[in-house]
Design a protein around this motif. Structure first.
Motif, PDB file in Angstrom:
ATOM      1  N   UNK A  23       0.804  -1.226   0.000  1.00 54.35           N
ATOM      2  CA  UNK A  23       0.000   0.000   0.000  1.00 54.35           C
ATOM      3  C   UNK A  23       0.837   1.277   0.000  1.00 54.35           C
ATOM      4  N   UNK A  24       2.151   1.140  -0.026  1.00 56.43           N
ATOM      5  CA  UNK A  24       3.002   2.325  -0.147  1.00 56.43           C
ATOM      6  C   UNK A  24       2.714   2.961  -1.503  1.00 56.43           C
ATOM      7  N   UNK A  25       2.563   4.271  -1.511  1.00 57.51           N
ATOM      8  CA  UNK A  25       2.150   4.949  -2.746  1.00 57.51           C
ATOM      9  C   UNK A  25       3.375   5.385  -3.551  1.00 57.51           C
ATOM     10  N   UNK A  26       3.906   4.451  -4.304  1.00 58.35           N
ATOM     11  CA  UNK A  26       5.105   4.668  -5.113  1.00 58.35           C
ATOM     12  C   UNK A  26       4.644   4.952  -6.551  1.00 58.35           C
ATOM     13  N   UNK A  27       5.078   6.075  -7.142  1.00 61.84           N
ATOM     14  CA  UNK A  27       4.607   6.434  -8.488  1.00 61.84           C
ATOM     15  C   UNK A  27       5.284   5.629  -9.590  1.00 61.84           C
ATOM     16  N   UNK A  28       4.689   5.676 -10.769  1.00 61.32           N
ATOM     17  CA  UNK A  28       5.305   5.083 -11.953  1.00 61.32           C
ATOM     18  C   UNK A  28       6.632   5.761 -12.245  1.00 61.32           C
ATOM     19  N   UNK A  29       7.544   5.016 -12.840  1.00 60.81           N
ATOM     20  CA  UNK A  29       8.758   5.620 -13.380  1.00 60.81           C
ATOM     21  C   UNK A  29       8.580   5.740 -14.901  1.00 60.81           C
ATOM     22  N   UNK A  30       9.595   6.217 -15.596  1.00 56.57           N
ATOM     23  CA  UNK A  30       9.472   6.410 -17.051  1.00 56.57           C
ATOM     24  C   UNK A  30       9.222   5.089 -17.777  1.00 56.57           C
ATOM     25  N   UNK A  31       9.850   4.012 -17.308  1.00 53.24           N
ATOM     26  CA  UNK A  31       9.600   2.701 -17.916  1.00 53.24           C
ATOM     27  C   UNK A  31       8.138   2.310 -17.729  1.00 53.24           C
ATOM     28  N   UNK A  32       7.592   2.548 -16.546  1.00 51.94           N
ATOM     29  CA  UNK A  32       6.194   2.232 -16.273  1.00 51.94           C
ATOM     30  C   UNK A  32       5.239   3.002 -17.165  1.00 51.94           C
ATOM     31  N   UNK A  33       5.536   4.264 -17.417  1.00 51.57           N
ATOM     32  CA  UNK A  33       4.697   5.066 -18.329  1.00 51.57           C
ATOM     33  C   UNK A  33       4.778   4.509 -19.751  1.00 51.57           C
ATOM     34  N   UNK A  34       5.976   4.148 -20.179  1.00 51.49           N
ATOM     35  CA  UNK A  34       6.139   3.560 -21.517  1.00 51.49           C
ATOM     36  C   UNK A  34       5.393   2.226 -21.608  1.00 51.49           C
ATOM     37  N   UNK A  35       5.426   1.433 -20.544  1.00 46.65           N
ATOM     38  CA  UNK A  35       4.696   0.168 -20.528  1.00 46.65           C
ATOM     39  C   UNK A  35       3.186   0.398 -20.640  1.00 46.65           C
ATOM     40  N   UNK A  36       2.688   1.388 -19.917  1.00 49.27           N
ATOM     41  CA  UNK A  36       1.255   1.690 -19.966  1.00 49.27           C
ATOM     42  C   UNK A  36       0.850   2.133 -21.373  1.00 49.27           C
ATOM     43  N   UNK A  37       1.663   2.963 -22.000  1.00 57.52           N
ATOM     44  CA  UNK A  37       1.366   3.400 -23.376  1.00 57.52           C
ATOM     45  C   UNK A  37       1.408   2.228 -24.348  1.00 57.52           C
ATOM     46  N   UNK A  54      -7.277   1.488  -8.949  1.00 56.89           N
ATOM     47  CA  UNK A  54      -6.988   1.514  -7.518  1.00 56.89           C
ATOM     48  C   UNK A  54      -6.647   2.958  -7.147  1.00 56.89           C
ATOM     49  N   UNK A  55      -6.750   3.315  -5.866  1.00 60.77           N
ATOM     50  CA  UNK A  55      -6.405   4.682  -5.467  1.00 60.77           C
ATOM     51  C   UNK A  55      -4.907   4.985  -5.440  1.00 60.77           C
ATOM     52  N   UNK A  56      -4.046   3.987  -5.533  1.00 58.19           N
ATOM     53  CA  UNK A  56      -2.604   4.244  -5.494  1.00 58.19           C
ATOM     54  C   UNK A  56      -2.155   4.880  -6.804  1.00 58.19           C
ATOM     55  N   UNK A  57      -1.246   5.841  -6.720  1.00 57.02           N
ATOM     56  CA  UNK A  57      -0.888   6.669  -7.878  1.00 57.02           C
ATOM     57  C   UNK A  57      -0.359   5.862  -9.049  1.00 57.02           C
ATOM     58  N   UNK A  58       0.344   4.761  -8.804  1.00 57.16           N
ATOM     59  CA  UNK A  58       0.870   3.956  -9.907  1.00 57.16           C
ATOM     60  C   UNK A  58      -0.260   3.350 -10.739  1.00 57.16           C
ATOM     61  N   UNK A  59      -1.352   2.976 -10.101  1.00 55.76           N
ATOM     62  CA  UNK A  59      -2.512   2.437 -10.820  1.00 55.76           C
ATOM     63  C   UNK A  59      -3.321   3.564 -11.460  1.00 55.76           C
ATOM     64  N   UNK A  60      -3.484   4.665 -10.750  1.00 54.56           N
ATOM     65  CA  UNK A  60      -4.253   5.795 -11.302  1.00 54.56           C
ATOM     66  C   UNK A  60      -3.599   6.336 -12.564  1.00 54.56           C
ATOM     67  N   UNK A  61      -2.271   6.490 -12.556  1.00 55.99           N
ATOM     68  CA  UNK A  61      -1.602   7.018 -13.739  1.00 55.99           C
ATOM     69  C   UNK A  61      -1.660   6.021 -14.895  1.00 55.99           C
ATOM     70  N   UNK A  62      -1.480   4.748 -14.612  1.00 53.32           N
ATOM     71  CA  UNK A  62      -1.619   3.732 -15.655  1.00 53.32           C
ATOM     72  C   UNK A  62      -3.013   3.793 -16.263  1.00 53.32           C
ATOM     73  N   UNK A  63      -4.036   3.879 -15.422  1.00 57.36           N
ATOM     74  CA  UNK A  63      -5.420   3.945 -15.896  1.00 57.36           C
ATOM     75  C   UNK A  63      -5.664   5.196 -16.726  1.00 57.36           C
TER      76      UNK A  63
END
Length: 186
Positions: A23-37, A54-63
């Motif tokens: 549940x630690x709210x760790x954001x996406x990194x640049x690789x994660x953004x590229x993966x989502x795209x 999910x409410x965690x920022x890594x899921x919200x940004x991916x969504x």
């Protein structure tokens, strides 16, 4: 029959470093953004109509990246989609966990049975609330494994970032259609 995809968020620095996030709210990194795209491109023609994170920022940004590329509505974050609470082990890597908890007991960790019930219940509720939509649920790896176990009664292996499982079903009748990666794990 409408489809439901449970999508794991893109990579974070903690994923890259092998740290347990929970549940630690760790954001996406640049690789994660590229993966989502890349995932959005891979599923662009699959007819998805709604995305909820999910409410965690890594899921919200991916969504958000998925919704923007697919041109579909992004629902508000759903608190029941949050990842498993790993208690005192959050932030540690496997070596640290093994040293600190050699018997495997990690204080404060959400019980697996509770997670299975919560995850399956959340997906059933979202499916019932949006019965005519092809639904993308952007969440977390352990949550996804628990949801599939609770819904379809099968176990799936650990998923890479920006990968998904595809389910079909409603209420108590679910089946796993597909699992795996659609985007480079980079």
């Amino acid at each position: 029959m409408t489809r439901t995809a449970l999508v794991r968020h893109g990579e974070t620095d903690w994923n890259r470093d092998g740290r347990l996030q929970g549940r630690s709210d760790v954001p996406l990194n640049d690789t994660g953004r590229a993966q989502a795209r890349a995932l959005a491109e891979a599923i662009a023609d699959d007819g998805w109509t709604l995305v909820v994170p999910s409410p965690l920022s890594r899921a919200r940004e991916t969504a958000q990246l998925l919704a923007e590329r697919l041109g579909i509505p992004l629902l508000p974050a759903d608190d029941d989609l949050v990842e498993r609470d790993f208690g005192e082990a959050e932030g540690m890597d496997r070596e640290e966990i093994a040293q600190r908890y050699p018997a495997g007991e990690r204080p404060g960790t959400e019980a697996w049975e509770d997670l299975v019930a919560r995850a399956g219940g959340a997906v059933r509720r979202l499916r019932a609330s949006h019965p005519d939509e092809h639904l993308l649920i952007v969440c977390h790896g352990t949550f996804i494994r628990a949801a599939v176990e609770g819904l379809a009664g099968v176990q799936v292996p650990r998923l890479g970032n920006a990968s998904r499982v595809l389910l079909e079903g409603t209420d108590q009748d679910w089946r796993l259609l597909e699992q795996g990666s659609l985007a480079p794990l980079g």
